[in-house]
Design a protein around this motif. Structure first.
Motif, mmCIF file in Angstrom:
data_model
loop_
_atom_site.group_PDB
_atom_site.id
_atom_site.type_symbol
_atom_site.label_atom_id
_atom_site.label_comp_id
_atom_site.label_asym_id
_atom_site.label_seq_id
_atom_site.Cartn_x
_atom_site.Cartn_y
_atom_site.Cartn_z
ATOM 1 N N GLU A 109 -37.879 -20.220 -1.445
ATOM 2 C CA GLU A 109 -37.794 -19.263 -0.335
ATOM 3 C C GLU A 109 -36.461 -18.517 -0.341
ATOM 4 O OE1 GLU A 109 -39.681 -18.281 2.483
ATOM 5 O OE2 GLU A 109 -41.359 -19.068 1.330
ATOM 6 N N TYR A 110 -35.408 -19.176 -0.803
ATOM 7 C CA TYR A 110 -34.060 -18.603 -0.800
ATOM 8 C C TYR A 110 -33.692 -17.941 -2.128
ATOM 9 C CZ TYR A 110 -32.972 -21.185 3.527
ATOM 10 O OH TYR A 110 -32.945 -21.661 4.824
ATOM 11 N N ARG A 111 -34.662 -17.855 -3.028
ATOM 12 C CA ARG A 111 -34.396 -17.404 -4.398
ATOM 13 C C ARG A 111 -33.662 -16.072 -4.449
ATOM 14 N NH1 ARG A 111 -39.470 -18.187 -7.107
ATOM 15 N NH2 ARG A 111 -40.118 -16.420 -5.860
ATOM 16 N N GLU A 112 -34.004 -15.151 -3.573
ATOM 17 C CA GLU A 112 -33.415 -13.818 -3.634
ATOM 18 C C GLU A 112 -32.215 -13.666 -2.696
ATOM 19 O OE1 GLU A 112 -36.520 -11.002 -3.044
ATOM 20 O OE2 GLU A 112 -37.689 -11.721 -4.747
ATOM 21 N N THR A 113 -31.723 -14.784 -2.208
ATOM 22 C CA THR A 113 -30.517 -14.743 -1.374
ATOM 23 C C THR A 113 -29.392 -15.421 -2.137
ATOM 24 O OG1 THR A 113 -30.840 -16.888 -0.300
ATOM 25 C CG2 THR A 113 -32.007 -14.999 0.647
ATOM 26 N N ILE A 127 -36.856 -23.245 11.049
ATOM 27 C CA ILE A 127 -35.603 -23.841 10.539
ATOM 28 C C ILE A 127 -35.180 -23.164 9.241
ATOM 29 C CG2 ILE A 127 -34.563 -25.951 9.595
ATOM 30 C CD1 ILE A 127 -36.402 -27.526 11.513
ATOM 31 N N ILE A 128 -36.152 -22.936 8.355
ATOM 32 C CA ILE A 128 -35.860 -22.318 7.061
ATOM 33 C C ILE A 128 -35.398 -20.877 7.246
ATOM 34 C CG2 ILE A 128 -36.900 -21.550 4.885
ATOM 35 C CD1 ILE A 128 -38.747 -24.062 5.127
ATOM 36 N N ALA A 129 -36.082 -20.142 8.117
ATOM 37 C CA ALA A 129 -35.704 -18.744 8.380
ATOM 38 C C ALA A 129 -34.325 -18.656 8.997
ATOM 39 C CB ALA A 129 -36.748 -18.087 9.294
ATOM 40 N N ASN A 137 -44.825 -24.375 11.596
ATOM 41 C CA ASN A 137 -44.131 -23.243 12.228
ATOM 42 C C ASN A 137 -42.690 -23.605 12.592
ATOM 43 O OD1 ASN A 137 -46.263 -21.445 12.026
ATOM 44 N ND2 ASN A 137 -47.132 -22.014 14.003
ATOM 45 N N PHE A 138 -42.489 -24.833 13.081
ATOM 46 C CA PHE A 138 -41.121 -25.293 13.359
ATOM 47 C C PHE A 138 -40.295 -25.290 12.075
ATOM 48 C CE2 PHE A 138 -42.446 -28.151 17.199
ATOM 49 C CZ PHE A 138 -42.605 -27.014 17.979
#
Length: 200
Positions: A144-148, A193-195, A188-189
């Motif tokens: 999910e964080y690959r492009e950050t 947290i991930i977002a 969803n929780f």
């Protein structure tokens, strides 16, 4: 003429009955409150006879926690097999946890509550299993964080915040909700947290 259907049910072994009783008593009353004499009495046995099946009370607790985490890890890997996208993988990860909690509540309770009663050597072994389980989630979050430009430390923190949320939910009492609804809510929780971790 209809053929008679005969049902063969396997009788639990003495050791299986011992493990089931230990799970129930440790989860209900707490590990510290239950002696081997209590456990033997519950089974209608003499305390000395338990040593035919276990080394001691501490090794029994370790076996129960290790078995619970191994089963959770294996069922999580199995459910995640067909998931292709990070969001599908996250759903499968949470679904595996929810399903295990709903079907094996007492075993999960031992993991969350009785871990502190293990020796340091046993704790290290259990932490390896916990780490293997958490690494499945870390891989999802990393994707999910690959492009950050998030650091490994960020992924670690978000992973353990999410794991903490899942284990925390297992301590809820008297919540009547379907597995599907609970999985959806906790996913969803987890997404929240991930977002949030992406923004920090």
């Amino acid at each position: 003429m209809l053929a008679a259907v005969v049902s063969f049910s396997k009788t639990p072994s003495a050791r299986d009955r011992l493990l089931d009783a230990a799970i129930e008593l440790f989860a209900t009353h707490g590990y510290q409150a239950i002696s081997l004499r209590d456990l033997a009495s519950h089974l209608g046995l003499r305390a000395g006879s338990l040593y035919h099946h276990i080394e001691n009370k501490q090794s029994l607790l370790f076996e129960l926690i290790e078995s619970a985490l191994s089963d959770l890890l294996n069922s999580t890997k199995l459910l995640m097999k067909g998931a292709k996208t990070p969001s599908d993988q996250l759903w499968s990860f949470v679904q595996a946890f929810v399903a295990f909690d709903l079907s094996e509540r007492n075993r999960l309770l031992l993991v969350t509550r009785e871990f502190l009663n293990l020796s340091e050597e046993y704790k290290q072994q259990i932490n390896q299993l916990k780490g293997a389980h958490a690494s499945l989630l870390s891989a999802i979050i990393a994707a999910e964080y690959r492009e950050t430009d998030r650091l490994d430390e960020d992924i670690f923190l978000v992973t353990h915040a999410t794991i903490g949320m899942l284990y925390g939910h297992s301590l809820w009492n008297n919540i009547e909700v379907s597995e599907q609804r609970l999985t959806e809510t906790l996913t969803n929780f987890a997404l929240g947290i991930i977002a949030r971790g992406k923004k920090n």
